[in-house]
Write an enzyme that holds these catalytic residues in place. Structure first.
Site, PDB file in Angstrom:
ATOM      1  N   LYS A 193       0.824  -1.200   0.000  1.00 50.11           N
ATOM      2  CA  LYS A 193       0.000   0.000   0.000  1.00 50.11           C
ATOM      3  C   LYS A 193       0.863   1.256   0.000  1.00 50.11           C
ATOM      4  O   LYS A 193       1.919   1.298   0.616  1.00 50.11           O
ATOM      5  CB  LYS A 193      -0.902   0.011   1.242  1.00 50.11           C
ATOM      6  N   HIS A 268      -7.108 -12.973   3.363  1.00 52.49           N
ATOM      7  CA  HIS A 268      -6.793 -12.200   4.563  1.00 52.49           C
ATOM      8  C   HIS A 268      -6.787 -13.078   5.811  1.00 52.49           C
ATOM      9  O   HIS A 268      -6.102 -12.767   6.784  1.00 52.49           O
ATOM     10  CB  HIS A 268      -7.792 -11.055   4.728  1.00 52.49           C
ATOM     11  N   TYR A 303      -4.056  -8.007  16.944  1.00 54.44           N
ATOM     12  CA  TYR A 303      -3.727  -9.411  17.195  1.00 54.44           C
ATOM     13  C   TYR A 303      -3.390  -9.698  18.653  1.00 54.44           C
ATOM     14  O   TYR A 303      -3.384 -10.860  19.062  1.00 54.44           O
ATOM     15  CB  TYR A 303      -2.525  -9.828  16.329  1.00 54.44           C
TER      16      TYR A 303
END
Length: 336
Positions: A193, A268, A303
Site C-alpha cells: 500500500k 486475509h 492481534y
C-alpha cells in the site's frame, strides 16, 4: 462564477463552483501525489459521490458540521437489500474520504469545513479470524487432491504456501512477477500500500512449492501466478495473463471448502494466520508490524488480545490459588 469577499479590508475572489467540480482534481492528486492504488482511488470516488449526491452537490463553503451530522445519520440508517445495514467501518470509510477531500481543498485555498471537525464513528474491537494448525495443514494440502492438471495443482499449492509464509495481501501476491523471486536468497521485496516496499521471507515449504510450480511452467509470461486453462495445460504461450485478486480469493475459498473447514476463509485469513503464528511463538509486535507492512503499530495491535501468552501465564500462575489451597486443606481433614 466568482464573488467578491472582504477580509480585513482586502477584497478577495472566491469561487462559487460546486463540490463535484473539485473531485477529479482530488482523485488525480490521490493517484499521482499520494501514490494510491487504482482500487483505493475508485473507493474514494464512490464514497465522495455518495456524499455529493446526498447533499445535492453543495458549494464547499456551505458544508458545515450540521450537514456532516445528518450525513452520518443517513449512513447509519442506510439499508442494503442484500447486505443489510452499513458496518461501522464502512461508515467510517466515507468520513475518512471526506476528511482527505476537505484537507485537499483547504490546501488549495478553497474554503470549506475543517477536516479535523469530522469525527469517526466509534467501533468495537475488530474480530480477527485465523486458522488453527490442523485446519491450516489441511488447507495447504488440499490442492494435491484436486481434480486438476499438475501445473494447476502446483500453482495453487504455491499460492497457499506463499500466503502463509509471507502474510502478503492478495493484491500484492497477484502483482508478483517471476523476476522478483530469488529462491536462493529465501527472501523478496514486495510493493504494498502507498507504493511502499518491504522485505518478506520464504519458508522451506513455500520455496519447494514455488520450485515445483516454476518447473511445470512452459509459458514465457513474466507474471508469477498465471491462468492455466484446463484445455491447454502448460503449453508455451507468451501472453498468459496473471491471476486477478478475485480469482485468487475464489481459489482460497474453493480449497477451504474442499478441506472441510467450516468457517469462511479468505486470503486475509491466511494473513491473520501468519501474524498470529509469529506472535504466539514469541515474535515482538514491532517486527510483525514490519513484516505485515502496517504503517501504524495500532493496526498490528488487533492481534494482541488473542496471542498474549504472557497474560495467559499470569492467569494460570495466580488465578484461584487460595481456593485450590483451601480445597487441599479440607481434603486432609478426616471426619470423626
Amino acid at each position: 462564477k466568482r464573488v467578491l469577499r472582504r477580509i480585513g479590508g482586502c477584497v478577495t475572489m472566491e469561487s462559487m463552483t460546486k463540490l463535484s467540480k473539485h473531485l477529479r482534481a482530488f482523485l488525480e492528486y490521490l493517484e499521482l501525489g499520494k501514490g494510491r492504488s487504482a482500487l483505493t482511488v475508485r473507493n474514494y470516488e464512490f464514497y465522495l459521490r455518495r456524499f455529493i449526491d446526498w447533499a445535492n452537490d453543495p458549494e464547499p463553503k456551505d458544508v458545515d458540521q450540521e450537514m456532516i451530522h445528518k450525513f452520518r445519520l443517513y449512513l447509519n440508517r442506510l439499508e442494503d437489500p442484500h447486505r443489510g445495514a452499513l458496518k461501522k467501518n464502512t461508515q467510517n470509510y466515507h468520513l475518512i474520504a471526506l476528511r482527505a477531500f476537505f484537507k485537499f481543498l483547504a490546501k488549495n485555498d478553497i474554503r470549506t469545513l475543517a477536516s479535523e471537525k469530522i469525527e469517526l464513528a466509534k467501533q468495537g474491537s475488530r474480530e480477527v479470524s485465523f486458522l488453527e494448525s490442523s485446519d491450516l495443514q489441511r488447507l495447504l494440502e488440499a490442492p494435491q487432491n484436486a481434480d486438476a492438471s499438475p501445473v494447476i495443482k502446483a500453482r495453487d499449492r504455491a499460492i497457499l504456501e506463499l500466503f502463509f509464509s509471507t502474510g502478503m495481501r492478495v493484491s500484492e501476491l497477484a502483482n508478483l512477477r517471476k523476476d522478483q523471486i530469488n529462491l536462493d536468497r529465501e527472501e523478496m521485496t514486495v510493493r504494498g500500500k502507498g507504493d511502499k516496499t518491504r522485505i518478506v521471507f520464504l519458508s522451506h515449504q513455500s520455496r519447494a512449492a514455488l520450485r515445483q510450480y516454476l518447473s511445470e511452467r512452459k509459458d514465457a509470461s513474466p507474471f508469477l501466478f498465471v491462468r492455466h486453462d484446463r484445455g491447454r495445460g502448460s503449453r508455451n504461450d507468451d501472453d498468459v495473463g496473471p491471476l486477478t485478486p478475485r480469482s485468487i480469493e475464489r481459489l482460497v475459498t474453493h480449497y477451504s471448502i474442499a478441506a472441510g473447514i467450516p468457517k469462511k476463509i479468505s486470503p486475509h485469513t491466511l494473513r491473520h494466520s501468519f501474524a498470529t503464528d509469529l506472535l504466539m511463538n514469541g515474535a515482538d509486535l514491532r517486527s510483525v508490524q514490519s513484516l505485515l507492512g502496517h504503517s501504524s503499530i495500532t493496526t498490528t495491535q488487533i492481534y494482541t488480545h488473542i496471542t498474549n501468552q504472557q497474560l495467559k501465564d499470569v492467569f494460570e500462575a495466580f488465578h484461584g490459588k487460595q481456593m485450590d489451597e483451601s480445597t487441599d486443606d479440607s481434603s486432609k481433614t478426616t471426619p470423626e
